[in-house]
Structure formats: C-alpha cells, structure tokens
Scaffold this motif. Structure first.
Motif, mmCIF file in Angstrom:
data_model
loop_
_atom_site.group_PDB
_atom_site.id
_atom_site.type_symbol
_atom_site.label_atom_id
_atom_site.label_comp_id
_atom_site.label_asym_id
_atom_site.label_seq_id
_atom_site.Cartn_x
_atom_site.Cartn_y
_atom_site.Cartn_z
ATOM 1 N N UNK A 186 2.162 -20.554 -7.706
ATOM 2 C CA UNK A 186 1.934 -21.634 -6.747
ATOM 3 C C UNK A 186 1.313 -20.998 -5.521
ATOM 4 N N UNK A 187 0.022 -21.214 -5.339
ATOM 5 C CA UNK A 187 -0.668 -20.570 -4.234
ATOM 6 C C UNK A 187 -1.952 -21.283 -3.911
ATOM 7 N N UNK A 188 -2.535 -20.903 -2.779
ATOM 8 C CA UNK A 188 -3.796 -21.486 -2.347
ATOM 9 C C UNK A 188 -4.589 -20.423 -1.607
ATOM 10 N N UNK A 189 -5.923 -20.554 -1.648
ATOM 11 C CA UNK A 189 -6.762 -19.560 -0.996
ATOM 12 C C UNK A 189 -6.521 -18.195 -1.602
ATOM 13 N N UNK A 190 -6.403 -17.194 -0.742
ATOM 14 C CA UNK A 190 -6.165 -15.829 -1.228
ATOM 15 C C UNK A 190 -4.771 -15.345 -0.845
ATOM 16 N N UNK A 191 -3.847 -16.288 -0.617
ATOM 17 C CA UNK A 191 -2.501 -15.909 -0.207
ATOM 18 C C UNK A 191 -1.827 -15.042 -1.264
ATOM 19 N N UNK A 192 -1.322 -13.893 -0.842
ATOM 20 C CA UNK A 192 -0.619 -12.957 -1.722
ATOM 21 C C UNK A 192 -1.415 -12.665 -2.998
ATOM 22 N N UNK A 193 -2.696 -12.456 -2.830
ATOM 23 C CA UNK A 193 -3.583 -12.163 -3.960
ATOM 24 C C UNK A 193 -4.244 -10.816 -3.735
ATOM 25 N N UNK A 194 -4.116 -9.924 -4.713
ATOM 26 C CA UNK A 194 -4.691 -8.590 -4.569
ATOM 27 C C UNK A 194 -5.282 -8.114 -5.890
ATOM 28 N N UNK A 195 -6.352 -7.339 -5.771
ATOM 29 C CA UNK A 195 -6.886 -6.612 -6.917
ATOM 30 C C UNK A 195 -6.213 -5.241 -6.946
ATOM 31 N N UNK A 196 -5.747 -4.825 -8.129
ATOM 32 C CA UNK A 196 -4.995 -3.568 -8.230
ATOM 33 C C UNK A 196 -5.506 -2.764 -9.420
ATOM 34 N N UNK A 197 -5.832 -1.499 -9.153
ATOM 35 C CA UNK A 197 -6.253 -0.585 -10.215
ATOM 36 C C UNK A 197 -5.234 0.531 -10.426
ATOM 37 N N UNK A 198 -4.485 0.846 -9.398
ATOM 38 C CA UNK A 198 -3.437 1.862 -9.500
ATOM 39 C C UNK A 198 -2.096 1.212 -9.197
ATOM 40 N N UNK A 199 -1.411 0.723 -10.228
ATOM 41 C CA UNK A 199 -0.163 -0.017 -9.992
ATOM 42 C C UNK A 199 0.979 0.847 -9.492
ATOM 43 N N UNK A 200 0.807 2.176 -9.545
ATOM 44 C CA UNK A 200 1.875 3.072 -9.098
ATOM 45 C C UNK A 200 1.701 3.487 -7.639
ATOM 46 N N UNK A 201 0.607 3.093 -6.998
ATOM 47 C CA UNK A 201 0.416 3.454 -5.596
ATOM 48 C C UNK A 201 1.464 2.761 -4.731
ATOM 49 N N UNK A 202 1.745 3.330 -3.585
ATOM 50 C CA UNK A 202 2.777 2.778 -2.697
ATOM 51 C C UNK A 202 2.416 1.358 -2.262
ATOM 52 N N UNK A 203 1.136 1.135 -1.934
ATOM 53 C CA UNK A 203 0.724 -0.199 -1.496
ATOM 54 C C UNK A 203 0.863 -1.220 -2.621
ATOM 55 N N UNK A 204 0.479 -0.817 -3.834
ATOM 56 C CA UNK A 204 0.560 -1.741 -4.971
ATOM 57 C C UNK A 204 2.011 -2.078 -5.296
ATOM 58 N N UNK A 205 2.872 -1.084 -5.261
ATOM 59 C CA UNK A 205 4.291 -1.321 -5.549
ATOM 60 C C UNK A 205 4.898 -2.241 -4.500
ATOM 61 N N UNK A 206 4.566 -2.008 -3.220
ATOM 62 C CA UNK A 206 5.098 -2.848 -2.147
ATOM 63 C C UNK A 206 4.610 -4.288 -2.296
ATOM 64 N N UNK A 207 3.315 -4.437 -2.608
ATOM 65 C CA UNK A 207 2.765 -5.777 -2.810
ATOM 66 C C UNK A 207 3.444 -6.474 -3.986
ATOM 67 N N UNK A 208 3.566 -5.766 -5.110
ATOM 68 C CA UNK A 208 4.152 -6.347 -6.311
ATOM 69 C C UNK A 208 5.601 -6.750 -6.070
ATOM 70 N N UNK A 209 6.352 -5.910 -5.387
ATOM 71 C CA UNK A 209 7.745 -6.236 -5.100
ATOM 72 C C UNK A 209 7.857 -7.480 -4.229
ATOM 73 N N UNK A 210 6.969 -7.586 -3.251
ATOM 74 C CA UNK A 210 6.988 -8.779 -2.401
ATOM 75 C C UNK A 210 6.610 -10.019 -3.200
ATOM 76 N N UNK A 211 5.533 -9.920 -3.979
ATOM 77 C CA UNK A 211 5.065 -11.063 -4.758
ATOM 78 C C UNK A 211 6.145 -11.571 -5.692
#
Length: 285
Positions: A137-162
């Motif tokens: 359930x979303x609109x625009x680009x809210x909480x939307x990310x392109x990820x190539x390295x799922x183990x990176x700190x930023x990707x893990x933080x984003x995924x946990x939040x999402x």
C-alpha cells in the motif's frame, strides 16, 4: 445545478500538476466544481451530486479511515471511480488477481508486515540480483528503493523499516526503464488518450515525465484488455507498463484511485475528462 467535488487531501505530499488545469477546464465548461479534501471533517458531502477523486495522496497513511470514507460516500453522493474499484485498487495485491486472470505482470514476491525473511533470501530464491522493494500500500516513491547489495547497511536498514511498517513487495529491476522507460497509458471514459514516458523514481527523486507519446499497438492491446475486464464503471485509469527482456509490455501498476493523468501533456485528454464529468453531472440532475 449539481456541484462536483474534486477530491484532494488536507496536506498534499507534493503538488498535483493536473489540479489547476482540471479546475480551470471545468470552469470554462460551465461545470460547478469545488476542490475539497476527503479528510476534512467539515465537508458536507451531501451537498455534492458527484465526487471525483483526484489527489487523495495521503491515504496510504490512513488506509482504514480512507476506505471507511469511500464506502460512506455510496449513501450520500456518486463517487468516481466507484467505491468497489477504489478499495480493490488501494492494495497492490490486485496485481496477483490480474495475473491469475492471465495479465502479464512484472514478477513479484509478496511479504507480510513483520516478515523476518531477509531481502537477500528473497533475491536468492528468485535468482534476482537487482531489485526494487516497496510497500504493497503506497503512492509515489514512498519507501521505494532499488537495491543491488541486500547485505549493505543501508539496504538492511531500509528493508527492516519497510517490513516492520508495511506489507512489502519485491520486483526485479527492469533495465528497459532506463531507455524505453516506464510507459503510463492514460484511459479516460472509454478511450485511450495518450501515453507518457516516466523515468525511474526512487526514494525522494522528483518525477520526470515526457511529453505525450503515441501508444504502441502492443501497449494499446494490453491496456484495453485490462480496463475491459474491470466489472465497474470507470471515469479514468492509468496503466503503467514496463518492457521485459523480450520487449513485451508487462503491467507494473494499474492506477484507479488517484493517478496523475498527465493532463498538461494532452489538452485533448483534459477536454475528454471534462466532458465525461459533465455528462455524469447531467445524469445526476
């Protein structure tokens, strides 16, 4: 004379480029219209013979309240698009419904809110090395990310939040969006009017949209088939398509709630929308 409610929200997350164009065009056509917010408790909805949803873009944070409001409109005015369509389309699980009917969609992995599955596992299970993750359930680009390295700190933080905040969906990144682009095909009152090319929009990126483009035969065919299969009257629809590795269009999203219709790109589409609203006003009177 029937007054039309053009429905927005009290706090807009971003400007609506269609809004002024539509309101001016309605005024020129002699249609009595007022811009009102779905979440304004002081609106007397019974005073409107027709309510046209346009930019209720904060509903993703108030889904239960929004769907309750949508259903309440059935007893006080004519809502377009209709309540049954709106509630079905607010949850992107509709893509799976359409896939079950044979519509080709972008491959998707679905995860419930609170899922403990790591993004790396989702990517490994599907043999994906480059993905886009976003809320169901979303609109625009809210909480939307392109990820190539799922183990990176930023990707893990984003995924946990999402996954802690929302149901999530993961799709392979489609390289065609960088050249051919995502094509938004606009449908208004029974007719495909125009298409635009949208560049990838992730995170806080602004939306980048082309001028009006021709609709290819394959895009036209799939768009018409999708809309024809909706068993309710529609005023508008936007069919977002992405090309696969074989240059065939796949459905990315079917926008029936509050899509930008890119009216600036097509004066003819603006006029068609105004005529469609005016005809429904006449039917209400």
């Amino acid at each position: 004379m029937t007054t039309v409610a053009v429905v927005t929200c009290l706090t807009m997350p971003e400007p609506d480029p269609d809004q002024d164009l539509l309101m001016s065009a309605l005024s020129r056509a002699g249609v009595e219209a007022e811009l009102v917010a779905w979440d304004d408790p002081d609106v007397e909805w019974r005073s409107f013979g027709l309510a046209v949803i346009r930019s209720t873009w904060n509903y993703i944070d108030h889904l239960a309240r929004f769907t309750s409001w949508v259903h309440s409109m059935a007893s006080v005015t004519t809502l377009l698009n209709p309540a049954a369509v709106i509630t079905w389309n607010t949850h992107k699980g509709y893509l799976q419904n359409l896939a079950d009917r044979g519509v080709p969609i972008v491959p998707t992995a679905w995860l419930p809110q609170g899922a403990t599955t790591r993004l790396a596992e989702v990517m490994d299970d599907n043999l994906w090395s480059d993905v886009v993750a976003k809320p169901v359930v979303g609109a625009g680009s809210y909480l939307t990310e392109r990820i190539r390295d799922p183990e990176s700190a930023d990707a893990v933080a984003f995924w946990n939040r999402l996954t802690s905040e929302r149901e999530a969906m993961v799709q392979p990144y489609m390289p065609s969006v960088e050249e051919y682009g995502e094509r938004s095909v606009i449908w208004i009152d029974g007719e495909l009017t125009h298409a635009v090319r949208k560049s990838p929009r992730l995170g806080d990126d602004p939306e980048s949209v082309s001028e009006a483009l021709p609709i290819s035969s394959t895009e036209r065919e799939i768009a018409q088939e999708i809309v024809a299969d909706i068993p309710h009257e529609l005023l508008y629809a936007r069919i977002d398509l992405i090309r696969d590795d074989h240059d065939q269009p796949l459905l990315a999203e079917l926008e029936l709630v509050e899509p930008s219709l890119f009216l600036k790109q097509s004066p003819a589409a603006t006029e068609r929308l105004v005529r469609a609203i005016n005809s429904r006003v006449a039917a209400v009177n």
